[in-house]
Design an enzyme around this catalytic site. Structure first.
Site, PDB file in Angstrom:
ATOM      1  N   ASN A 154       0.802  -1.226   0.000  1.00 60.91           N
ATOM      2  CA  ASN A 154       0.000   0.000   0.000  1.00 60.91           C
ATOM      3  C   ASN A 154       0.833   1.272   0.000  1.00 60.91           C
ATOM      4  O   ASN A 154       0.328   2.339  -0.356  1.00 60.91           O
ATOM      5  CB  ASN A 154      -0.945   0.011   1.207  1.00 60.91           C
ATOM      6  N   CYS A 326      -3.485   4.813   7.350  1.00 60.62           N
ATOM      7  CA  CYS A 326      -3.718   4.234   8.675  1.00 60.62           C
ATOM      8  C   CYS A 326      -2.642   4.642   9.671  1.00 60.62           C
ATOM      9  O   CYS A 326      -2.833   4.518  10.879  1.00 60.62           O
ATOM     10  CB  CYS A 326      -3.776   2.714   8.577  1.00 60.62           C
TER      11      CYS A 326
END
Length: 384
Positions: A154, A326
């Site tokens: 990611n 995140c």
């Protein structure tokens, strides 16, 4: 200058077709699919149809698909659920993963070691974030309960040779979980050889709060949520029918466009990377130069602050990120970059650009903004 949004790995805008497909299930088709009346039956049929559509794209059976609240829940259910089931069935308490995985995988593995007495092996990657399948094979044991890897990273976009890993785990009859949250819409999801696959709706034009975990029927899995036994006992709770329909619609649209958009974005991405590397002396590409997601370009800019560069880019109308959403706001360097051998101080200068599927124009204006932003930050930090 209008704002240019290049943080699609964090989240994508909801597609109009998705909202249109979902709307009836918020209004006239609002029933609970567990109810035994006609309104509930209509909802149950819609849920079953969405499940079959998602399964087809993942190369799984409809009964393999569990709808979740997103990638984090899906990864937690896969890692903890499959590993705990293996421990109960045959005493297997060893899991294999890598140090560059998403936090939802790494923290799930940590919870297994802390709460359930598991042993974890984190297989190193090379400087581009690439995993050697033979290195995975070297760490497989008779008591290995699960191997969990990301299809595509990611932060740096590196794509793993999942078919090679799957061949090795299949030969040992060890379940392979694939975190495909970032790969969905960019890479083929069927035919990977994985036993479990996680996806998240908001990465492909569906709403946040919906995702799916597909687990092949022969793989035992312990639920994380207990209650009414929905999702064949694997995830209790009233299903989000509208969300499931939206996810299926978004996945189908992304799959239809995938090959063309991937080829187009790869060309635009490579031209953008070449411009930045040529025009910014401190720029270094992170991730694999070829085996990377079509819509991801990530760099470090030694001698700057990544956060300062991001602010300067936003002032120039370009929105990007320093890595995983995140972990946003953390003072710690990216665990992905550190695992790839990048010094911590350089890792903190990272900037990631992730592009939309419908991008058609060259990124010259963005490259110009990057050049100006890095020069501005470097001048301020070097002092008078």
């Amino acid at each position: 200058m209008p704002t240019l949004y290049f943080d699609h790995a964090a989240t994508t805008p909801v597609r109009p077709e998705v909202l249109e497909a979902m709307l009836p299930h918020w209004t006239t088709g609002f029933g609970n699919p567990s109810s035994t009346h006609e309104i509930g039956d209509r909802a149950a049929r819609a849920l079953a149809d969405a499940r079959a559509r998602v399964a087809a794209i993942l190369g799984m059976r409809a009964g393999d698909v569990v709808f979740t609240s997103g990638g984090t829940e899906g990864n937690n259910l896969a890692v903890k659920g499959i590993a705990v089931a293996a421990a109960l069935a045959r005493g297997a308490r060893h899991v294999v993963t890598t140090p560059i995985e998403h936090e939802s995988v790494l923290e799930s593995v940590a919870a297994l070691t802390r709460l359930h007495g598991f042993e974890a092996t984190l297989v190193d990657v090379d400087g581009t974030g690439l995993l050697d399948p033979d290195a995975v094979a070297a760490h497989l044991r008779d008591d290995t309960a699960l191997v969990s890897i990301g299809y595509a990273n990611n932060e740096i976009g590196t794509v793993q040779d999942v078919a090679a890993v799957a061949a090795l785990t299949r030969a040992r009859r060890i379940p392979l979980h694939l975190d495909a949250v970032q790969a969905a819409g960019w890479l083929p999801l069927a035919g990977t050889g994985a036993d479990a696959i996680t996806i998240a709706g908001h990465k492909v034009g569906a709403l946040p709060g919906i995702g799916a975990l597909a687990v092949r029927g022969r793989i035992p899995i312990e639920p994380l949520l207990h209650g009414g036994g929905q999702e064949r006992g694997r995830r209790s709770g009233t299903p989000d029918v509208a969300g499931a329909v939206g996810l299926a619609t978004a996945l189908e649209l992304a799959e239809t466009e995938r090959e063309e958009s991937a080829a187009r974005l790869t060309r635009l991405r490579d031209a953008f990377i070449a411009r930045v590397l040529a025009d910014v002396p401190s720029a270094r590409l992170t991730g694999h130069p070829v085996m990377r997601l079509p819509g991801t370009a990530s760099f470090t800019f030694a001698g700057t602050s990544g956060e300062a560069v991001l602010l300067e880019l936003e002032r120039r109308g370009v929105v990007s990120s320093s890595g995983s959403a995140c972990a946003a706001g953390s003072d710690e360097p990216s665990h992905v970059l550190v695992a790839a051998g990048i010094p911590a101080d350089v890792a903190q200068t990272s900037v990631r650009f992730t592009f939309p599927h419908d991008l058609h124009e060259p990124l010259d204006a963005v490259a110009d903004a990057v050049t100006a932003a890095v020069a501005s930050v470097a001048a301020v930090q070097s002092g008078p």
